[in-house]
Design an enzyme around this catalytic site. Structure first.
Site, PDB file in Angstrom:
ATOM      1  N   SER A 175       0.887  -1.407   0.177  1.00 22.05           N
ATOM      2  CA  SER A 175      -0.034  -0.054  -0.056  1.00 22.05           C
ATOM      3  C   SER A 175       0.967   1.103  -0.149  1.00 22.05           C
ATOM      4  CB  SER A 175      -0.953   0.116   1.189  1.00 22.05           C
ATOM      5  OG  SER A 175      -1.440   1.295   1.512  1.00 22.05           O
ATOM      6  N   TYR A 212      -1.927  -1.164  10.131  1.00 22.82           N
ATOM      7  CA  TYR A 212      -2.035  -1.499   8.768  1.00 22.82           C
ATOM      8  C   TYR A 212      -1.023  -1.125   8.302  1.00 22.82           C
ATOM      9  CZ  TYR A 212      -3.557  -1.000   4.202  1.00 22.82           C
ATOM     10  OH  TYR A 212      -4.030  -1.318   2.552  1.00 22.82           O
TER      11      TYR A 212
END
Length: 272
Positions: free
Chosen positions: A142, A155
């Protein structure tokens, strides 16, 4: 359709980016092994891709939060006498909010899927690739991997592992016939924001799953170590200062604090 003779294993294949990878690889003639929790959705997708493209599509229902998930998947591959030429570690989910408000068990599950299962499958499948002298591994990270992200702590830290893990293996296996790629998408049109109920978590240029897959396959063909789909996402990932890290963390907090001020944790679904 001419089949390539290659088999791709895709985790989190029942929706979003994973399903898009499945469609793109089936369209070019790759056989597939689709892995996710939602077996009924996998079977529906498998039947559709088989009918459209004539490729072999196997499905494995597996909860990747389980400590032995990678072992179970590889045991099932062996039982079906399947070898994997392309591994796409796509499954994952994220949570956002004040860290003390987030469910501790779900944070644990997040790391099991985003980090432990990804590394475990890579470790278990790469020896056969080394023996054959060929193979491709795609790990979905990401843009959050590039800097600390308050209110996305678990995350973003997990995705930082994915990026560095992938680049380490990319360097290690260069010249040995194996390609390893980290793909770092920004916000993508998937079920994430439907579940969250707000687009406040979309930090960067919104893209489509199809765009992410196209960028990934081009980068993989060129044996790049990582790719950030979308020009705006690429710029935001690379143009922010990296030092001192405490300053970067404070700036990031200003951008993301609205997620905490909303008063409730938000969570994306497991890609399964």
């Amino acid at each position: 359709m001419t089949r390539t003779g290659k088999t791709a294993l895709i985790t989190g294949a029942s929706s979003g980016i994973g399903a898009e990878f499945a469609a793109a690889l089936a369209a070019r003639g790759d056989d597939l092994v689709l892995v996710a929790r939602s077996l009924s959705r996998l079977e529906s997708l498998a039947a559709q891709l088989n009918q459209q493209h004539g490729v072999r599509v196997e499905v494995i229902g597996q909860d990747l939060t389980a400590p032995d998930a990678a072992a179970r998947v590889t045991e099932e591959l062996a039982a079906r006498q399947l070898s994997v030429d392309i591994l796409i570690n796509n499954a994952g989910f994220g949570s956002a909010g004040r860290f003390e408000d987030l469910d501790a068990d779900r944070e644990q599950d997040q790391l099991m899927v985003n980090v432990v299962a990804l590394a475990g499958l890579t470790r278990r499948l790469i020896p056969a690739m080394v023996e054959r002298g060929s193979g491709e591994i795609v790990n979905v990270a990401s843009t959050a991997a590039f800097q600390p992200s308050p209110y996305f702590a678990t995350y973003s830290s997990g995705k930082a592992f994915v990026l560095n893990f992938s680049l380490s293996l990319w360097s290690e296996y260069r010249g040995r016939g194996i390609k390893v790629l980290a793909v770092c998408p920004g916000p993508t049109e998937t079920a994430f924001f439907d579940t969250v109920g707000t687009r406040d978590a979309a930090l960067g240029q919104m893209g489509s799953a199809a765009q992410v897959v196209r960028s990934t396959l081009r980068a993989l063909e060129r044996n790049k170590g990582y790719v950030v789909p979308g020009m705006q996402n690429f710029a935001s990932a690379h143009l922010l200062p990296r030092r001192p890290r405490t300053v970067v963390a404070r700036i990031a907090k200003l951008v993301t604090r609205g997620l905490a001020d909303g008063g409730r944790p938000i969570e994306a679904p497991v890609a399964a």
